[in-house]
Design a protein around this motif. Structure first.
Motif, PDB file in Angstrom:
ATOM      1  N   LEU A 351       0.825  -1.211   0.000  1.00 35.92           N
ATOM      2  CA  LEU A 351       0.000   0.000   0.000  1.00 35.92           C
ATOM      3  C   LEU A 351       0.855   1.255   0.000  1.00 35.92           C
ATOM      4  CD1 LEU A 351      -2.784  -1.027   2.555  1.00 35.92           C
ATOM      5  CD2 LEU A 351      -3.001  -0.824   0.069  1.00 35.92           C
ATOM      6  N   ALA A 352       1.987   1.194   0.732  1.00 35.94           N
ATOM      7  CA  ALA A 352       2.866   2.367   0.808  1.00 35.94           C
ATOM      8  C   ALA A 352       3.563   2.637  -0.516  1.00 35.94           C
ATOM      9  CB  ALA A 352       3.905   2.170   1.906  1.00 35.94           C
ATOM     10  N   ASN A 353       3.691   1.605  -1.361  1.00 35.99           N
ATOM     11  CA  ASN A 353       4.413   1.753  -2.625  1.00 35.99           C
ATOM     12  C   ASN A 353       3.491   1.881  -3.833  1.00 35.99           C
ATOM     13  OD1 ASN A 353       7.000   1.632  -1.531  1.00 35.99           O
ATOM     14  ND2 ASN A 353       7.020  -0.592  -1.549  1.00 35.99           N
ATOM     15  N   VAL A 366       8.719   4.317  -7.605  1.00 37.52           N
ATOM     16  CA  VAL A 366       9.396   4.614  -8.878  1.00 37.52           C
ATOM     17  C   VAL A 366      10.871   4.913  -8.628  1.00 37.52           C
ATOM     18  CG1 VAL A 366       9.565   6.287 -10.764  1.00 37.52           C
ATOM     19  CG2 VAL A 366       7.345   5.365 -10.120  1.00 37.52           C
ATOM     20  N   ARG A 367      11.154   5.650  -7.551  1.00 36.13           N
ATOM     21  CA  ARG A 367      12.553   5.939  -7.208  1.00 36.13           C
ATOM     22  C   ARG A 367      13.309   4.649  -6.896  1.00 36.13           C
ATOM     23  NH1 ARG A 367      14.225  11.016  -5.813  1.00 36.13           N
ATOM     24  NH2 ARG A 367      15.740  10.070  -4.413  1.00 36.13           N
ATOM     25  N   ASN A 381      26.577  -2.736 -17.818  1.00 36.97           N
ATOM     26  CA  ASN A 381      26.963  -1.850 -18.925  1.00 36.97           C
ATOM     27  C   ASN A 381      25.856  -1.739 -19.966  1.00 36.97           C
ATOM     28  OD1 ASN A 381      28.850  -0.034 -19.888  1.00 36.97           O
ATOM     29  ND2 ASN A 381      29.726  -1.511 -21.337  1.00 36.97           N
ATOM     30  N   VAL A 382      24.603  -1.924 -19.535  1.00 40.61           N
ATOM     31  CA  VAL A 382      23.441  -1.748 -20.411  1.00 40.61           C
ATOM     32  C   VAL A 382      22.632  -0.578 -19.867  1.00 40.61           C
ATOM     33  CG1 VAL A 382      21.313  -2.765 -21.293  1.00 40.61           C
ATOM     34  CG2 VAL A 382      23.354  -4.177 -21.042  1.00 40.61           C
ATOM     35  N   PRO A 383      22.523   0.537 -20.608  1.00 40.13           N
ATOM     36  CA  PRO A 383      21.853   1.728 -20.070  1.00 40.13           C
ATOM     37  C   PRO A 383      20.386   1.474 -19.732  1.00 40.13           C
ATOM     38  CG  PRO A 383      23.055   2.234 -22.088  1.00 40.13           C
ATOM     39  CD  PRO A 383      23.019   0.740 -21.976  1.00 40.13           C
ATOM     40  N   CYS A 384      19.887   2.257 -18.780  1.00 41.04           N
ATOM     41  CA  CYS A 384      18.457   2.273 -18.479  1.00 41.04           C
ATOM     42  C   CYS A 384      17.943   3.666 -18.836  1.00 41.04           C
ATOM     43  CB  CYS A 384      18.211   1.973 -17.006  1.00 41.04           C
ATOM     44  SG  CYS A 384      18.890   3.209 -15.867  1.00 41.04           S
ATOM     45  N   ALA A 385      16.646   3.870 -18.706  1.00 41.43           N
ATOM     46  CA  ALA A 385      16.065   5.177 -19.040  1.00 41.43           C
ATOM     47  C   ALA A 385      14.910   5.471 -18.105  1.00 41.43           C
ATOM     48  CB  ALA A 385      15.599   5.198 -20.491  1.00 41.43           C
ATOM     49  N   ILE A 386      14.686   6.758 -17.874  1.00 44.76           N
ATOM     50  CA  ILE A 386      13.533   7.207 -17.108  1.00 44.76           C
ATOM     51  C   ILE A 386      12.779   8.223 -17.957  1.00 44.76           C
ATOM     52  CG2 ILE A 386      15.042   8.873 -15.932  1.00 44.76           C
ATOM     53  CD1 ILE A 386      11.779   7.433 -14.486  1.00 44.76           C
ATOM     54  N   MET A 387      11.475   8.002 -18.120  1.00 46.21           N
ATOM     55  CA  MET A 387      10.625   8.932 -18.857  1.00 46.21           C
ATOM     56  C   MET A 387       9.681   9.618 -17.873  1.00 46.21           C
ATOM     57  SD  MET A 387       9.393   6.849 -22.231  1.00 46.21           S
ATOM     58  CE  MET A 387      10.512   6.384 -23.545  1.00 46.21           C
ATOM     59  N   PHE A 388       9.600  10.931 -17.941  1.00 46.71           N
ATOM     60  CA  PHE A 388       8.604  11.692 -17.196  1.00 46.71           C
ATOM     61  C   PHE A 388       7.516  12.128 -18.169  1.00 46.71           C
ATOM     62  CE2 PHE A 388      10.856  13.361 -13.145  1.00 46.71           C
ATOM     63  CZ  PHE A 388      10.925  12.049 -12.687  1.00 46.71           C
ATOM     64  N   LEU A 389       6.267  11.886 -17.795  1.00 48.30           N
ATOM     65  CA  LEU A 389       5.135  12.213 -18.657  1.00 48.30           C
ATOM     66  C   LEU A 389       4.221  13.200 -17.941  1.00 48.30           C
ATOM     67  CD1 LEU A 389       5.925   9.002 -19.012  1.00 48.30           C
ATOM     68  CD2 LEU A 389       3.979   9.012 -20.560  1.00 48.30           C
ATOM     69  N   VAL A 427       5.667   1.179 -15.213  1.00 50.12           N
ATOM     70  CA  VAL A 427       4.908   2.424 -15.280  1.00 50.12           C
ATOM     71  C   VAL A 427       4.535   2.835 -13.860  1.00 50.12           C
ATOM     72  CG1 VAL A 427       2.864   3.586 -16.189  1.00 50.12           C
ATOM     73  CG2 VAL A 427       3.995   1.799 -17.531  1.00 50.12           C
ATOM     74  N   GLY A 428       4.706   4.098 -13.515  1.00 48.49           N
ATOM     75  CA  GLY A 428       4.336   4.604 -12.195  1.00 48.49           C
ATOM     76  C   GLY A 428       3.639   5.940 -12.320  1.00 48.49           C
ATOM     77  N   ARG A 429       2.923   6.282 -11.251  1.00 49.37           N
ATOM     78  CA  ARG A 429       2.256   7.596 -11.211  1.00 49.37           C
ATOM     79  C   ARG A 429       2.945   8.446 -10.160  1.00 49.37           C
ATOM     80  NH1 ARG A 429      -3.434   9.283  -8.688  1.00 49.37           N
ATOM     81  NH2 ARG A 429      -3.634  11.371  -9.591  1.00 49.37           N
ATOM     82  N   MET A 430       3.431   9.598 -10.575  1.00 55.60           N
ATOM     83  CA  MET A 430       4.167  10.475  -9.676  1.00 55.60           C
ATOM     84  C   MET A 430       3.237  11.362  -8.858  1.00 55.60           C
ATOM     85  SD  MET A 430       7.165   9.462 -10.406  1.00 55.60           S
ATOM     86  CE  MET A 430       8.341  10.630  -9.759  1.00 55.60           C
TER      87      MET A 430
END
Length: 780
Positions: A351-353, A366-367, A381-389, A427-430
């Protein structure tokens, strides 16, 4: 020797599985005078010693009788001896009975005065005949009787468990012996008397010393027993109430004792557990084996356990057992089943997450996911990505259709995002209308860009919510880790910068972090800092661009324009610093300064000259704006009709009701309100009939292109006709050539503004222009 009944043995020998004594009485309460371990122990020991004390009295009575045989009447001698024997037998029986009936929680208290009285009575009975007959005896018999009395004082050893009784007995015999020695002072030699007194003194000292030691030992044992009993009862309660279970292992970690609750949990009989290794019984848990080998206390060691009832979680704690010689003998401890506790913790953690509305991971989760992806990216050595929508146009959805439909849109957006991302990320909601996507494998930038494009298209599709079609968009900012940022906070900042760029690029697009964005952000942060200092240091000034009458070409006013002369960077254009001031909350403070300065300038010029002041959307919604203007007009004694406030069509994007209310209050002051850059922004024709505008200003882009684009002429003509129908004046901006001027005049424009008639001027230059106008008027 008296043997306590079995029930009392049980009361004083409650034990743990390891054999340690845990109390004298299971019903004792150290704080209860009516039932205490010390009192119970005294009564039990008194009962056990009663036979010795009675026997000593009886034997002494027989010796006295034998000594006085022939010296005293037989009847008196026999009667006295019989009375002493019967009295002591009865007292012995009473002591034994009280050791049974007067102990424990239900036992009645035996008053100390009763025990002391009984001892005094027995002592006086014994002393009665020797003292009575002592004076008539021959000296040799007197010496024997006195010696027997001194020796009988030692019988007080049978009373050592009750110090008050010892004192009473010894006092009686010291007193009695003192009486007979006084009586025999002329017949018994001094040496014999000293020998008797020495014997009595040693007896008194020895008995009193033993009594004190015995009482101290009883009290110590009673206190320890009470504490041990309390511990025993607590441990029994601990097991019986199902709170936990107890365990013990030997020096080889083999189980020597374990509670029935644990055997039930393991699904094995105790015979299949005792004697076996505890770590192996609990699934070969490596951490348990390590702490047991360490031979140190441990606490809250949690482990997973496979049982017939399914997977369970247990927590155990233990302390090493060390004997008196310092040798390690194993471990003893407690354990509990914490399965339900862990399940509750997992539910609370979930619930907290999680975001309640969308069911997606929330900002905190999400963090965490981004942190995990970043660590994996660094190690693999494989990049990751973060998208803000950020959803475009979502606020009007809530304002127009209400929050229930807005929530339904957010849920639909969450589903579409999950469908598009699928297994490629999380996918997360900020919060609000902001979402985030963590992409674990961003090796292919093209793939990430394709995902962003698909998301933009998917979100743009219409939403049918209760037969209502709703359309929104989305802007995306993206950053790659660890390329753009080595920490979670750094990467989030870079994605946020990219999102800011996407929102400024017209929305509905995706932008990716670059070093140029970083430089722009750093420059903006520095600009904000410099802006705050500039307000304090008064680095701003106003310039004034002339406004002329289209028919007479005479000066009718000025537009006040703010300028910032930066100490290091020089002149900074308003389009650069005004947006920063609006975003960081400095626009109201800066706007108040502009209003005050412009009105102060207007106060120095004659009546026909007006001053126009630009008002930002942040200012026009401030309820205090009319008061600010009113106070500035009053301080400088300027009528309201000489001031004109210019607003753009962007003011109608916010709270239009509050905006109109502020405008009407300003109009009530006599202040004019002009709609600047009309035709370039949002449609605002519906607001022209609210009686708040007195002028429309045609944007310079229409004016400059009117010579080459006939459609612009048609647009300007329509704007002029629209203004005339609402009884508004028209001002044309950006007039730079004579042809532009003649065209605007012929189309019916009232006022002209542009480089043809003057660039923005300092106050001194503008003042000279006004003085020149006044001189011409006086000459004519």
């Amino acid at each position: 020797m008296y043997e306590a009944p079995d029930r009392y043995k049980r009361m004083i020998s409650a034990r743990l599985p390891g054999g340690e004594s845990f109390g004298l009485s299971q019903s004792a309460d150290p704080g209860d005078d009516m039932s205490s371990p010390l009192r119970d122990t005294q009564l039990i020991a008194r009962g056990q010693l009663a036979a010795f004390f009675a026997s000593a009295n009886a034997v002494a009575a027989l010796l006295v009788a034998a000594t006085l045989w022939g010296q005293v009447q037989i009847a008196l001698l026999a009667g006295w001896a019989g009375a002493v024997a019967i009295c002591n037998l009865l007292a012995m029986h009473l002591a034994r009975t009280q050791a049974i009936t007067h102990v424990g929680r239900s036992g009645r208290k035996v008053p100390q005065w009763q025990m002391v009285g009984e001892v005094i009575g027995r002592a006086l009975l014994f002393l009665s005949l020797p003292i009575y007959c002592f004076g008539s005896l021959d000296p040799s018999f007197q010496l024997i009787v006195a010696t027997l009395l001194a020796g009988l004082g030692i019988a007080a050893l049978g009373l050592v468990v009750v110090p008050a009784c010892v004192t009473a007995w010894m006092s009686c015999f010291v007193g009695g012996l003192s009486v007979v020695l006084v009586m025999a002072r002329h017949t018994v030699p001094l040496g014999h008397m000293l020998a008797i007194l020495f014997t009595l003194g040693v007896a008194v000292f020895g008995v009193v010393t033993v009594a004190r030691w015995a009482f101290s030992q009883l009290k110590t044992n009673a206190d320890v027993g009470s504490q041990s009993e309390s511990a025993s009862l607590l441990l029994q309660e601990y097991e019986q109430r199902g709170v936990g279970w107890l365990w013990q292992v030997d020096s080889e970690n083999r189980v020597s004792y374990i509670s029935s609750r644990m055997t039930a949990l393991l699904g094995r009989p105790s015979s299949a557990i005792v004697g076996h290794s505890l770590p192996s019984l609990l699934g070969g848990h490596a951490e348990l084996g390590r702490v047991l080998l360490g031979k140190q206390p441990f606490n809250q060691l949690e482990m997973e356990l496979k049982t017939a009832r399914g997977t369970r979680w247990i927590s155990i704690a233990g302390d090493p057992i060390i004997d008196t010689a310092g040798r390690f003998e194993g471990f003893r401890g407690v354990g509990s089943d914490i399965t339900e506790v862990r399940q509750t913790q997992e539910r609370l953690t979930h619930l907290a997450n999680m975001d309640v509305l969308s069911g997606l991971p929330n900002r905190g989760r999400v963090r965490q996911l981004l942190g995990e992806a970043l660590r994996t990216a660094v190690s693999s050595n494989v990049p990751c990505a973060i998208m803000f929508l950020d959803l475009d146009g979502f606020k009007p959805v809530n304002d127009t259709f209400g929050h229930p439909k807005g929530d339904a849109v957010l849920q639909a957006v969450a589903k579409r995002l999950c469908d598009e991302v699928a297994i490629d990320g999380h996918v997360g909601r900020m919060g609000g209308d902001e979402f985030a996507i963590v992409v674990n494998d961003a090796q292919s930038r093209t793939k990430v860009e394709g995902l962003a494009d698909r998301i933009i298209r998917a979100i743009a599709e219409p939403y049918m919510i209760e037969q209502t079609e709703i359309r929104i968009g989305v802007s995306i900012g993206c950053a790659f880790g660890p390329i753009d940022g080595a920490t979670v906070d750094d990467l989030i900042l870079k994605a946020d910068l990219a999102l800011y760029e996407a929102k400024g690029a017209g929305r509905g697009v995706a932008k990716y972090f670059s070093s140029e964005l970083q430089s722009e952000q750093e420059d903006r942060v520095q600009l904000e800092s410099d802006l705050r200092k500039a307000i304090v240091a008064k680095q701003f000034h106003l310039v004034y661009q002339p406004l002329v009458n289209a028919k007479t070409q005479k000066l009718v006013g000025f537009e006040a324009l703010i300028r910032w002369n930066h100490p290091q960077r020089g002149l900074i254009p308003p389009p650069v610093f005004i947006p920063v001031a609006e975003e960081c909350g400095l626009m109201l403070q800066l706007g108040e300064w502009v209003i005050e300065e412009a009105i102060r300038a207007a106060a120095t010029w004659p009546e026909p000259i007006t001053v126009a002041i630009n008002i930002s959307p942040k200012q026009i919604v401030a309820p205090a704006l009319p008061n600010v203007v009113s106070q500035a007009l009053s301080r400088n004694k300027v009528p309201g009709n000489r001031i004109e406030l210019e607003v753009t069509e962007g003011v109608f994007l916010g709270d239009s009701k509050q905006t109109l209310d502020v405008m009407k209050r300003l109009r009530g002051l006599g202040v004019g309100i002009a709609l600047d850059d009309f035709g370039t922004g949002y449609s605002s024709i519906g607001y022209l009939n609210k009686a708040v505008f007195h002028k429309l200003k045609i944007d310079g882009s229409f004016v400059r292109e009117a010579g080459t684009r006939p459609e612009n002429v048609a647009i300007i003509q329509s704007i002029v006709q629209l203004a005339k129908s609402f009884r508004m004046q028209i001002t044309a901006e950006g007039v730079e050539t004579a042809e532009d001027f003649e065209r605007m005049r012929d189309l019916g424009v009232d006022t002209i503004q542009g480089y043809l008639f003057g660039r923005p001027l300092s106050y001194d230059r503008a003042n000279q222009m006004v003085l020149g106008l006044s001189a011409k008027q006086l000459a004519s």
